[in-house]
Each structure stands twice: as C-alpha cells, then as structure tokens.
Design an enzyme around this catalytic site. Structure first.
Site, PDB file in Angstrom:
ATOM      1  N   CYS A  98       0.816  -1.227   0.000  1.00  0.00           N
ATOM      2  CA  CYS A  98       0.000   0.000   0.000  1.00  0.00           C
ATOM      3  C   CYS A  98       0.848   1.275   0.000  1.00  0.00           C
ATOM      4  O   CYS A  98       0.572   2.202  -0.758  1.00  0.00           O
ATOM      5  CB  CYS A  98      -0.980  -0.008   1.163  1.00  0.00           C
ATOM      6  SG  CYS A  98      -0.237  -0.018   2.813  1.00  0.00           S
ATOM      7  N   HIS A 154      -2.540   0.667   7.106  1.00  0.00           N
ATOM      8  CA  HIS A 154      -2.914   0.658   5.687  1.00  0.00           C
ATOM      9  C   HIS A 154      -3.155   2.096   5.216  1.00  0.00           C
ATOM     10  O   HIS A 154      -3.695   2.919   5.952  1.00  0.00           O
ATOM     11  CB  HIS A 154      -4.179  -0.184   5.489  1.00  0.00           C
ATOM     12  CG  HIS A 154      -4.525  -0.442   4.061  1.00  0.00           C
ATOM     13  ND1 HIS A 154      -3.660  -1.057   3.183  1.00  0.00           N
ATOM     14  CD2 HIS A 154      -5.644  -0.152   3.353  1.00  0.00           C
ATOM     15  CE1 HIS A 154      -4.249  -1.157   1.984  1.00  0.00           C
ATOM     16  NE2 HIS A 154      -5.448  -0.604   2.071  1.00  0.00           N
ATOM     17  N   HIS A 166      -5.908   1.535  -3.603  1.00  0.00           N
ATOM     18  CA  HIS A 166      -5.002   0.997  -2.588  1.00  0.00           C
ATOM     19  C   HIS A 166      -4.560  -0.394  -3.007  1.00  0.00           C
ATOM     20  O   HIS A 166      -5.114  -0.990  -3.929  1.00  0.00           O
ATOM     21  CB  HIS A 166      -5.677   0.970  -1.214  1.00  0.00           C
ATOM     22  CG  HIS A 166      -6.892   0.092  -1.147  1.00  0.00           C
ATOM     23  ND1 HIS A 166      -6.957  -1.021  -0.351  1.00  0.00           N
ATOM     24  CD2 HIS A 166      -8.080   0.141  -1.794  1.00  0.00           C
ATOM     25  CE1 HIS A 166      -8.127  -1.603  -0.495  1.00  0.00           C
ATOM     26  NE2 HIS A 166      -8.832  -0.920  -1.370  1.00  0.00           N
TER      27      HIS A 166
END
Length: 195
Positions: A98, A154, A166
């Site tokens: 990510c 994240h 993402h």
C-alpha cells in the site's frame, strides 16, 4: 509619364502607390493572423476532444464518472496500477504494497517523495483531515490489524466520491469505497500531504 498627361501631379501618384503598398501589407498581416487563429482553434478543439475521450475511457476503467475539472494526470496514473499484485515491500508494477503504491503515485503525479511505511506517512508527511474534507490526491489511513491499537497499518489515495485506490493484500491494487463496511470499521483519518 501617364500621371502628368492626365493632369495628376507626380506626388499624388507616389502617395497613392505608398497607400496601396501599406494596404497590401496590412491585408497580408491580417490574413496570416487569421490563419494562425484558425489553426490554433482547430488544434485546441482536437485537444478538447482527446481529453473528453480520455475522461470517458478512464471513467469506464475506474468505475466512476470524471468531469472536466478532474485531474486527468492523477486518474491516468492510478489506472496504470490497477490489477498489480500485492507484494509486501514491493514498489513496482510487478508487485507493490500500500505505501509503495501511494509513494509511486505521489512521486509521479505531484513530484513529492513520501515516507516508506503507512505509519510514517501518517506521522511525518501529512496533517490529519476528516472524511468530509477529502479531495482528490489526499490520503486515507486505516488500522486493519488491531482495533485496540491506534497504529496505522494501511494507506490509500483518495480519488473522488468516496472512492480510493489501494493495494489490498488479497486482491492487489483495486479501487474501493470508504462506505464499504470493512473500510468504515477500520477507518482512522484522512491526510493532506504537507511536504
């Protein structure tokens, strides 16, 4: 001398000739300018048509409608990453995590280098903003590991209308929506890059 025979003074003929020459130059210049304006308007019309076609293609690929005000550079760059597999520590089109994805997009679109982990990006590279203040290019942060800890695990890049891109550990690079249950539950905050 014809002018003299017709009773026209010599200086009048010379003055008339000068006026005609100046008029011809002026007509020539106006003609050239008209051609330049016409050709530039044709090329700008072609450019606008190409942009409209690009917006339409990107809208289909991304799954939401783009308009004239949207940053085509951002959406084009994001579309190139769709489908790239997840790879922990990866930062290439062969595999990315990510923060690798977000870092690459930020470098390509905004020419800014971000920290390498989601947590460090959240701490060092941006200030926190709420969901309602998100704009295209802002970051979205989540805690997907442990609800009790405040640690960021994240990061994604906000696109528009709740959509963000993402790198999912199970699906690779995808577009999701902040209104999906999983992302509503794991949401921490948005971030506006300050670097």
């Amino acid at each position: 001398n014809i002018g003299f025979q017709l009773g026209i003074p010599y200086f009048a003929i010379i003055s008339y000739t000068k006026v005609v020459k100046k008029s011809m130059k002026l007509i020539y210049i106006i003609g050239i300018l008209s051609l330049l304006i016409l050709s530039s308007s044709c090329s700008s019309s072609k450019h606008l048509a190409q942009e409209a076609m690009q917006r339409e293609q990107l809208s289909k690929k991304l799954g939401f409608k783009l308009n004239k005000k949207d940053n085509l550079r951002l959406y084009t760059a994001a579309s190139h990453w769709l489908g790239v597999p997840y790879r922990s520590g990866g930062m290439t089109l062969k595999g990315t995590d990510c923060s690798g994805l977000v870092g690459n997009l930020y470098q390509e679109v905004y020419h800014k280098k971000l920290s390498r982990s989601a947590e460090d990006i959240a701490k060092n590279d941006c200030h926190h903003i709420g969901k309602s203040n998100l704009k295209a290019g802002d970051l979205v942060f989540f805690n997907t590991l442990n609800k009790k800890r405040k640690k960021i695990s994240h990061v994604g890049l906000f696109l528009k209308n709740g959509y963000f891109i993402h790198a999912s550990t199970s699906k690779g690079v995808i577009i999701s929506n902040l209104d999906e249950d999983y992302y509503r539950k794991t949401w921490k905050y948005g971030g506006k890059v300050t670097k």
